[in-house]
Design a protein around this motif. Structure first.
Motif, PDB file in Angstrom:
ATOM      1  N   GLN A   1     -64.627   8.148  86.524  1.00  0.00           N
ATOM      2  CA  GLN A   1     -65.790   8.488  87.340  1.00  0.00           C
ATOM      3  C   GLN A   1     -67.032   7.781  86.807  1.00  0.00           C
ATOM      4  N   LYS A   2     -67.839   7.270  87.730  1.00  0.00           N
ATOM      5  CA  LYS A   2     -69.107   6.634  87.379  1.00  0.00           C
ATOM      6  C   LYS A   2     -70.222   7.657  87.610  1.00  0.00           C
ATOM      7  N   TYR A   3     -71.116   7.803  86.650  1.00  0.00           N
ATOM      8  CA  TYR A   3     -72.149   8.831  86.706  1.00  0.00           C
ATOM      9  C   TYR A   3     -73.560   8.282  86.898  1.00  0.00           C
ATOM     10  N   HIS A   4     -73.721   7.016  87.237  1.00  0.00           N
ATOM     11  CA  HIS A   4     -75.055   6.425  87.327  1.00  0.00           C
ATOM     12  C   HIS A   4     -75.936   7.154  88.344  1.00  0.00           C
ATOM     13  N   ILE A   5     -75.437   7.343  89.536  1.00  0.00           N
ATOM     14  CA  ILE A   5     -76.226   7.990  90.591  1.00  0.00           C
ATOM     15  C   ILE A   5     -76.509   9.445  90.228  1.00  0.00           C
ATOM     16  N   ASN A   6     -75.547  10.105  89.584  1.00  0.00           N
ATOM     17  CA  ASN A   6     -75.731  11.490  89.180  1.00  0.00           C
ATOM     18  C   ASN A   6     -76.882  11.609  88.178  1.00  0.00           C
ATOM     19  N   TYR A   7     -76.922  10.730  87.185  1.00  0.00           N
ATOM     20  CA  TYR A   7     -77.989  10.771  86.182  1.00  0.00           C
ATOM     21  C   TYR A   7     -79.346  10.469  86.803  1.00  0.00           C
ATOM     22  N   ILE A   8     -79.399   9.476  87.660  1.00  0.00           N
ATOM     23  CA  ILE A   8     -80.674   9.110  88.290  1.00  0.00           C
ATOM     24  C   ILE A   8     -81.192  10.257  89.155  1.00  0.00           C
TER      25      ILE A   8
ATOM     26  N   SER B   1     -76.759  15.319  92.413  1.00  0.00           N
ATOM     27  CA  SER B   1     -76.376  15.013  91.030  1.00  0.00           C
ATOM     28  C   SER B   1     -75.145  15.804  90.602  1.00  0.00           C
TER      29      SER B   1
ATOM     30  N   GLN C   1     -64.358   4.312  89.550  1.00  0.00           N
ATOM     31  CA  GLN C   1     -64.013   2.931  89.237  1.00  0.00           C
ATOM     32  C   GLN C   1     -62.516   2.918  88.929  1.00  0.00           C
TER      33      GLN C   1
END
Length: 128
Positions: free
Chosen positions: A42-49, A85, A92
């Motif tokens: 899992q990609k967390y970039h959008i969640n953190y932003i 979030s 990925q």
């Protein structure tokens, strides 16, 4: 050579596998492989932003000079960002071939992920 399994991602033969990477066929000998894996991460970039932006907007609400309408709008937008979030999921997919001296890492699209996972399962059933 007898084909034992084939899908859109590749095919398994008696002693090698053929992968279709960027519309090109690449043949890999099974004798040199140590391990083969399909990794879903899992990609967390959008969640953190979204989380950091929602915290920033909550801190912005302390300003009492804003009208009630703007404060309510910012608060509702903050709730939407917090929900995003928490509930948003992006993945990925990677296909890993570990050889004796090096490894091959192939990024797989979401559309081909099911075929890549099935290919790995079939190779592992065959007894790598």
């Amino acid at each position: 050579m007898v084909k034992s399994y084939k899908n859109n991602f590749g095919e398994i033969n008696e002693n090698c596998i053929t992968l279709i990477i960027n519309n090109r066929k690449q043949t890999i000998d099974l004798n040199n492989l140590v391990k083969i894996r399909f990794v879903k991460r899992q990609k967390y970039h959008i969640n953190y932003i979204a989380f950091v932006l929602s915290i920033y907007l909550l801190l912005f609400l302390k300003d009492n000079t804003l009208s009630n309408f703007f404060q309510l709008s910012i608060f509702l937008f903050t709730l939407i960002l917090l929900g995003t979030s928490y509930f948003f999921k992006a993945y990925q997919y990677r296909f890993l071939l570990v050889k004796k001296n090096y490894f091959i890492d192939i990024t797989v699209s979401k559309k081909m992920s099911h075929d890549a996972e099935n290919l790995v399962n079939q190779i592992n059933k065959k007894g790598l």
